[in-house]
Design a protein around this motif. Structure first.
Motif, PDB file in Angstrom:
ATOM      1  N   LEU A  70       0.863  -1.190   0.000  1.00 56.30           N
ATOM      2  CA  LEU A  70       0.000   0.000   0.000  1.00 56.30           C
ATOM      3  C   LEU A  70       0.887   1.222   0.000  1.00 56.30           C
ATOM      4  O   LEU A  70       2.014   1.165   0.486  1.00 56.30           O
ATOM      5  CB  LEU A  70      -0.842   0.066   1.284  1.00 56.30           C
ATOM      6  N   PHE A  72       0.684   5.472   1.111  1.00 55.20           N
ATOM      7  CA  PHE A  72      -0.177   6.432   1.787  1.00 55.20           C
ATOM      8  C   PHE A  72       0.434   7.820   1.715  1.00 55.20           C
ATOM      9  O   PHE A  72       1.638   7.984   1.523  1.00 55.20           O
ATOM     10  CB  PHE A  72      -0.447   6.015   3.246  1.00 55.20           C
ATOM     11  N   TYR A  74      -0.152  11.749   3.487  1.00 52.70           N
ATOM     12  CA  TYR A  74      -0.820  12.713   4.373  1.00 52.70           C
ATOM     13  C   TYR A  74      -0.731  14.099   3.756  1.00 52.70           C
ATOM     14  O   TYR A  74       0.290  14.438   3.145  1.00 52.70           O
ATOM     15  CB  TYR A  74      -0.114  12.773   5.734  1.00 52.70           C
ATOM     16  N   LEU A  86      -5.770  11.946   4.666  1.00 52.90           N
ATOM     17  CA  LEU A  86      -4.945  10.770   4.452  1.00 52.90           C
ATOM     18  C   LEU A  86      -5.496   9.999   3.265  1.00 52.90           C
ATOM     19  O   LEU A  86      -6.697   9.731   3.198  1.00 52.90           O
ATOM     20  CB  LEU A  86      -4.992   9.892   5.715  1.00 52.90           C
ATOM     21  N   VAL A  88      -4.916   6.466   0.996  1.00 51.04           N
ATOM     22  CA  VAL A  88      -4.243   5.170   0.983  1.00 51.04           C
ATOM     23  C   VAL A  88      -4.612   4.456  -0.306  1.00 51.04           C
ATOM     24  O   VAL A  88      -5.789   4.415  -0.677  1.00 51.04           O
ATOM     25  CB  VAL A  88      -4.679   4.309   2.197  1.00 51.04           C
ATOM     26  N   GLU A  90      -3.753   0.901  -2.875  1.00 47.77           N
ATOM     27  CA  GLU A  90      -3.062  -0.385  -2.996  1.00 47.77           C
ATOM     28  C   GLU A  90      -2.142  -0.346  -4.217  1.00 47.77           C
ATOM     29  O   GLU A  90      -2.407   0.330  -5.196  1.00 47.77           O
ATOM     30  CB  GLU A  90      -4.063  -1.548  -3.089  1.00 47.77           C
ATOM     31  N   LEU A  92      -0.789  -2.902  -6.831  1.00 41.55           N
ATOM     32  CA  LEU A  92      -0.958  -4.288  -7.267  1.00 41.55           C
ATOM     33  C   LEU A  92       0.070  -4.652  -8.336  1.00 41.55           C
ATOM     34  O   LEU A  92       0.338  -3.864  -9.241  1.00 41.55           O
ATOM     35  CB  LEU A  92      -2.378  -4.506  -7.789  1.00 41.55           C
ATOM     36  N   ILE A 125      -4.167 -11.412  -2.941  1.00 39.40           N
ATOM     37  CA  ILE A 125      -4.181 -11.006  -4.350  1.00 39.40           C
ATOM     38  C   ILE A 125      -2.802 -10.661  -4.888  1.00 39.40           C
ATOM     39  O   ILE A 125      -2.573 -10.732  -6.085  1.00 39.40           O
ATOM     40  CB  ILE A 125      -5.146  -9.837  -4.682  1.00 39.40           C
ATOM     41  N   TYR A 126      -1.898 -10.284  -4.010  1.00 40.26           N
ATOM     42  CA  TYR A 126      -0.543  -9.979  -4.483  1.00 40.26           C
ATOM     43  C   TYR A 126       0.109 -11.269  -4.994  1.00 40.26           C
ATOM     44  O   TYR A 126       0.636 -11.321  -6.102  1.00 40.26           O
ATOM     45  CB  TYR A 126       0.294  -9.366  -3.362  1.00 40.26           C
ATOM     46  N   MET A 261       5.213  -7.293   7.987  1.00 40.44           N
ATOM     47  CA  MET A 261       4.690  -6.086   7.337  1.00 40.44           C
ATOM     48  C   MET A 261       5.141  -4.893   8.165  1.00 40.44           C
ATOM     49  O   MET A 261       4.951  -4.884   9.380  1.00 40.44           O
ATOM     50  CB  MET A 261       3.151  -6.117   7.296  1.00 40.44           C
ATOM     51  N   THR A 262       5.732  -3.908   7.495  1.00 38.45           N
ATOM     52  CA  THR A 262       6.203  -2.720   8.209  1.00 38.45           C
ATOM     53  C   THR A 262       5.906  -1.483   7.375  1.00 38.45           C
ATOM     54  O   THR A 262       5.745  -1.570   6.159  1.00 38.45           O
ATOM     55  CB  THR A 262       7.727  -2.781   8.454  1.00 38.45           C
ATOM     56  N   ASP A 263       5.824  -0.340   8.040  1.00 35.10           N
ATOM     57  CA  ASP A 263       5.588   0.922   7.341  1.00 35.10           C
ATOM     58  C   ASP A 263       6.905   1.670   7.196  1.00 35.10           C
ATOM     59  O   ASP A 263       7.704   1.698   8.127  1.00 35.10           O
ATOM     60  CB  ASP A 263       4.598   1.795   8.127  1.00 35.10           C
ATOM     61  N   SER A 265       8.193   5.492   6.084  1.00 36.30           N
ATOM     62  CA  SER A 265       7.713   6.839   5.789  1.00 36.30           C
ATOM     63  C   SER A 265       8.840   7.730   5.358  1.00 36.30           C
ATOM     64  O   SER A 265       9.972   7.568   5.793  1.00 36.30           O
ATOM     65  CB  SER A 265       7.096   7.467   7.042  1.00 36.30           C
ATOM     66  N   ARG A 272       3.522   0.721   2.930  1.00 33.32           N
ATOM     67  CA  ARG A 272       3.481  -0.452   3.809  1.00 33.32           C
ATOM     68  C   ARG A 272       4.093  -1.584   3.008  1.00 33.32           C
ATOM     69  O   ARG A 272       3.612  -1.910   1.919  1.00 33.32           O
ATOM     70  CB  ARG A 272       2.042  -0.770   4.208  1.00 33.32           C
ATOM     71  N   ARG A 274       5.844  -5.520   2.582  1.00 39.20           N
ATOM     72  CA  ARG A 274       5.889  -6.892   3.086  1.00 39.20           C
ATOM     73  C   ARG A 274       7.290  -7.416   2.807  1.00 39.20           C
ATOM     74  O   ARG A 274       7.807  -7.237   1.696  1.00 39.20           O
ATOM     75  CB  ARG A 274       4.845  -7.709   2.345  1.00 39.20           C
TER      76      ARG A 274
ATOM     77  N   SER B   7     -11.389  -8.373  -0.766  1.00 34.08           N
ATOM     78  CA  SER B   7     -10.674  -8.801  -1.968  1.00 34.08           C
ATOM     79  C   SER B   7      -9.182  -8.535  -1.832  1.00 34.08           C
ATOM     80  O   SER B   7      -8.365  -9.317  -2.289  1.00 34.08           O
ATOM     81  CB  SER B   7     -11.252  -8.118  -3.203  1.00 34.08           C
ATOM     82  N   ASN B   8      -8.815  -7.449  -1.178  1.00 30.37           N
ATOM     83  CA  ASN B   8      -7.416  -7.269  -0.804  1.00 30.37           C
ATOM     84  C   ASN B   8      -7.337  -7.423   0.711  1.00 30.37           C
ATOM     85  O   ASN B   8      -7.787  -6.567   1.462  1.00 30.37           O
ATOM     86  CB  ASN B   8      -6.904  -5.889  -1.227  1.00 30.37           C
ATOM     87  N   LEU B  11      -5.759  -4.391   2.694  1.00 28.63           N
ATOM     88  CA  LEU B  11      -6.165  -2.990   2.504  1.00 28.63           C
ATOM     89  C   LEU B  11      -7.203  -2.613   3.554  1.00 28.63           C
ATOM     90  O   LEU B  11      -8.328  -3.102   3.528  1.00 28.63           O
ATOM     91  CB  LEU B  11      -6.738  -2.803   1.093  1.00 28.63           C
ATOM     92  N   MET B  14     -10.780   3.032   5.592  1.00 33.98           N
ATOM     93  CA  MET B  14     -10.413   4.257   6.277  1.00 33.98           C
ATOM     94  C   MET B  14     -11.491   4.596   7.307  1.00 33.98           C
ATOM     95  O   MET B  14     -12.674   4.387   7.066  1.00 33.98           O
ATOM     96  CB  MET B  14     -10.264   5.406   5.268  1.00 33.98           C
ATOM     97  N   GLY B  57       2.334   4.762   8.633  1.00 31.13           N
ATOM     98  CA  GLY B  57       3.644   5.306   8.961  1.00 31.13           C
ATOM     99  C   GLY B  57       4.224   4.639  10.200  1.00 31.13           C
ATOM    100  O   GLY B  57       5.419   4.693  10.441  1.00 31.13           O
ATOM    101  N   VAL B  58       3.353   3.983  10.982  1.00 30.60           N
ATOM    102  CA  VAL B  58       3.831   3.260  12.161  1.00 30.60           C
ATOM    103  C   VAL B  58       3.565   1.759  12.011  1.00 30.60           C
ATOM    104  O   VAL B  58       4.452   0.943  12.195  1.00 30.60           O
ATOM    105  CB  VAL B  58       3.167   3.787  13.452  1.00 30.60           C
ATOM    106  N   GLN B  97      -7.467  10.256  11.292  1.00 27.10           N
ATOM    107  CA  GLN B  97      -7.760   9.132  10.391  1.00 27.10           C
ATOM    108  C   GLN B  97      -6.917   7.913  10.758  1.00 27.10           C
ATOM    109  O   GLN B  97      -5.705   8.027  10.958  1.00 27.10           O
ATOM    110  CB  GLN B  97      -7.439   9.530   8.944  1.00 27.10           C
ATOM    111  N   LYS B 245       0.565 -10.117  12.344  1.00 22.22           N
ATOM    112  CA  LYS B 245       0.826  -9.181  11.250  1.00 22.22           C
ATOM    113  C   LYS B 245      -0.340  -9.221  10.275  1.00 22.22           C
ATOM    114  O   LYS B 245      -1.054  -8.254  10.110  1.00 22.22           O
ATOM    115  CB  LYS B 245       2.148  -9.528  10.554  1.00 22.22           C
TER     116      LYS B 245
END
Lengths: 358, 280
Positions: A70, A72, A74, A86, A88, A90, A92, A125-126, A261-263, A265, A272, A274, B7-8, B11, B14, B57-58, B97, B245
């Motif tokens: 994903l 994202f 801001y 915000l 977000v 995906e 693909l 789906i990935y 999974m980690t973000d 920034s 995000r 994997r 489906s994902n 995801l 929000m 972001g976290v 958000q 996770k």
């Protein structure tokens, strides 16, 4: 659908044919680079290396080492600067791929993934879109290594599970046979000559390699042994003692599918991602509170062996989460041998039973 | 159980934080609504199911939905500040958000519990999942027998949902007991460890289910106490936590033997847990 007849491709035609395929899609093939043979995008100057098992498994073709899931963003809200919006989205994957030159163990590794990542209503789906867009061409083995043991985990050095096409080395080149309908449709479109009598030779090659495999007891059917040893701390301490928890076994394994999974920034933007994970790492199960259900490496080893030889087979019709490629044995800096651990687990249970019966 | 996978799988929807309640010095409760009104209107879950909350972001973490499905104005999550993500969640304010992936996991066997007496034993933040089921049962009061709650925390100021306790204590259709490990001036209820207070209360195990959640050590001794009161393992229900996770049984870290806490749990009977290897 009726499968097309077997075809043949001579050694000197192989590279031009693959480069031709690479014009419309990504072709991944075992290529010699930096002293290793790795699955990399094929280019004109690539040194194709089909001598044996590649150094890495081909799983990165379907589950990249690191992939963005994903993104994202801001942004400040116009008029109310204290508020942020915000977005977000995906990301693909979508690249058509011809994955050439995996060995039967690696191709079979994809079936281990399929049962987890494409499980009815729960489809990743990935993974699934990569799987759908990737044609897998396996090469039957001819010269098994000392660390090879596919025959002891239900596999076959001339097998085609998980593949769409099976190449078999014969005099002067390879025969090419379709395994799936997809593989058949693809093969029909290729201008390759008929294999004729070479198809018979290919069958003999596959029979010969089955006979040439190193022998040893089957590692199937260990689910209960592993569970019965669960509370035998001394056993797991002893088998895990020399493990460095480095993770090379997980990263090279064609069936290790666990991920993190980690973000990440950068200012207001981020992704995000994997990434492959390693169950021998302390952090794998470390909880926010500081509690860790697999605090020691003996407990982590117990889960690693348990997952591959007990839990996964119990959940998936007896199929092991090990295809016997032997990379974990060949590359372990501490010379751990997964075959020996399973055999030791079994004899430990037998010893205990005999002791109990005396 | 819910098999309505998106489906994902990864995801999130929000969502907007509508209200933040400061429960204790380290627990905050967030009331959130999904931004898409259709998604909010059609959102269905069962008591005990969880969600993954994202602070982009976290990262993401798993929390039980602790508002009951019988009250759908918002989804409520109570979060104890223990790590990086919860630290960041605690800084959020109404209007901010977040992402929500829910519902995930299984639920309490609230249908099989119909007509039975129910004994809730909650410790600390472990009260959150019990709250969902308790409120659901209070909203469907005629379906259940006698309801007993024992809720404990370290000290009076560590009790979450303090604004609801007077109602629970005063209701004629349930019995509520509170205990703390350490008393404080003005505290007139029990002082003592939850399993000991439970044994003193000695609720009947006849035609009854016990539901317990709390720190692992408290669960262990509470189950021993429940055994001594005659509760069978298939009538003792608990809800577990693990590092997670994916939340859908793929990423491979929250298993106990063949069971994935995210997908096959988080709710298990003690009978189910005893069939799995002991790796808590």
């Amino acid at each position: 659908m009726v499968m097309p007849t077997a075809r043949y491709i001579a050694h000197d035609k192989l590279m031009p044919w693959l480069l031709g395929l690479a014009e419309g899609r990504r072709v991944l093939a075992p290529v010699r680079e930096g002293g290793k043979t790795l699955f990399l995008p094929l280019r004109e100057d690539s040194r194709l290396d089909l001598r044996g098992l590649a150094d890495d498994s081909a799983k990165a073709a379907l589950l990249p080492r690191c992939e963005p899931l994903l993104e994202f963003h801001y942004a400040k809200t116009a008029g109310v600067p204290s508020r942020t919006t915000l977005e977000v989205r995906e990301i693909l994957p979508g690249q058509e791929t011809f994955l050439f030159g995996v060995r039967p163990c690696d191709a079979r590794g994809f079936t281990v993934f399929d049962r987890v990542y494409d499980a009815g209503t729960r489809r990743d789906i990935y993974y699934c879109s990569r799987r759908d867009k990737t044609l897998v061409a396996a090469i039957a083995c001819a010269d098994p290594a000392e660390t090879c043991f596919c025959n002891r985990v239900g596999g076959d050095p001339g097998g085609s599970d998980g593949a769409d096409l099976l190449f078999t080395p014969v005099e002067g080149g390879f025969t090419v046979e379709a395994v799936t309908e997809r593989g058949g449709a693809f093969l029909r479109e290729q201008a390759l000559e008929e294999a004729d009598g070479k198809a018979e030779e290919a069958r003999e090659v596959r029979e010969a390699v089955r006979r040439a495999m190193p022998e040893g007891p089957s590692l199937d059917g260990a689910p209960d042994e592993v569970l019965r040893l669960f509370d035998d701390g001394a056993f797991w301490e002893s088998v895990a003692a020399k493990c460095l928890s480095c993770g090379v076994c997980s990263y090279l394994c064609p069936t290790c599918y666990c991920f993190n999974m980690t973000d990440e920034s950068n200012g207001n933007d981020g992704v995000r991602v994997r990434t492959w994970d390693n169950c021998m790492s302390f952090q794998f199960t470390l909880e926010g509170s500081g509690h860790n259900p697999r605090n020691g490496k003996a407990q982590r080893m117990r889960n690693r062996i348990g997952h591959k030889f007990s839990y996964y087979p119990k959940l998936h019709d007896g199929n092991l989460a090990c295809v016997g490629c032997g990379r974990c044995i060949a590359n372990c800096p501490a010379s751990m041998d997964v075959r020996a651990i399973v055999i030791q687990a079994r004899s430990r249970v037998l010893d205990k039973e005999e002791y109990a019966n005396e | 159980m819910s098999d309505s996978y998106r489906s994902n799988l990864y995801l999130p929807d929000m969502a907007t934080i509508q209200e933040v309640i400061e429960e204790t010095q380290n627990i905050k409760t967030f009331r959130v609504t999904l931004n898409n009104p259709d998604a909010m209107r059609s959102f269905r879950f069962e008591p005990g199911q969880v969600g993954q909350l994202s602070v982009f972001g976290v990262g993401e973490s798993t929390f039980v939905i602790n508002s009951p499905p019988s009250r759908m104005d918002y989804l409520q999550f109570s979060v104890m500040r223990v790590g990086e993500l919860t630290e960041r969640l605690h800084k959020l304010r109404p209007g901010d958000q977040i992402g929500v992936r829910a519902p995930l996991g299984n639920c309490f066997p609230y249908k099989a519990m119909k007509g039975k007496d129910i004994v809730f034993v909650g410790g600390g933040i472990g009260m959150a999942p019990l709250r969902t089921l308790l409120l659901y049962m209070l909203d469907n009061r005629e379906d259940y027998g006698k309801i007993t709650l024992l809720y404990g925390a370290r000290s009076p100021s560590d009790m979450a949902f303090s604004y609801e306790l007077p109602d629970w204590l005063g209701r004629p259709d349930m019995t509520t007991e509170l205990t703390v490990d350490n008393g404080a001036p003005g505290w007139e209820r029990h002082i003592g460890l939850i399993p000991n207070v439970l044994k003193e209360m000695a609720p009947s195990s006849k035609d009854a289910f016990a539901v317990t959640c709390g720190p692992p050590i408290m669960i262990r001794f509470t189950i021993e106490a429940l055994h001594s009161l005659g509760f069978e393992d298939d009538r003792i229900i608990t809800t577990l936590e693990k590092r997670m996770k994916c939340g859908v049984g793929i990423c491979g870290r929250c298993n106990i033997g063949t069971k994935y806490v995210c997908k096959d749990g988080p709710v298990f009977t003690n009978a189910q847990l005893r069939r799995q290897p002991n790796e808590m």
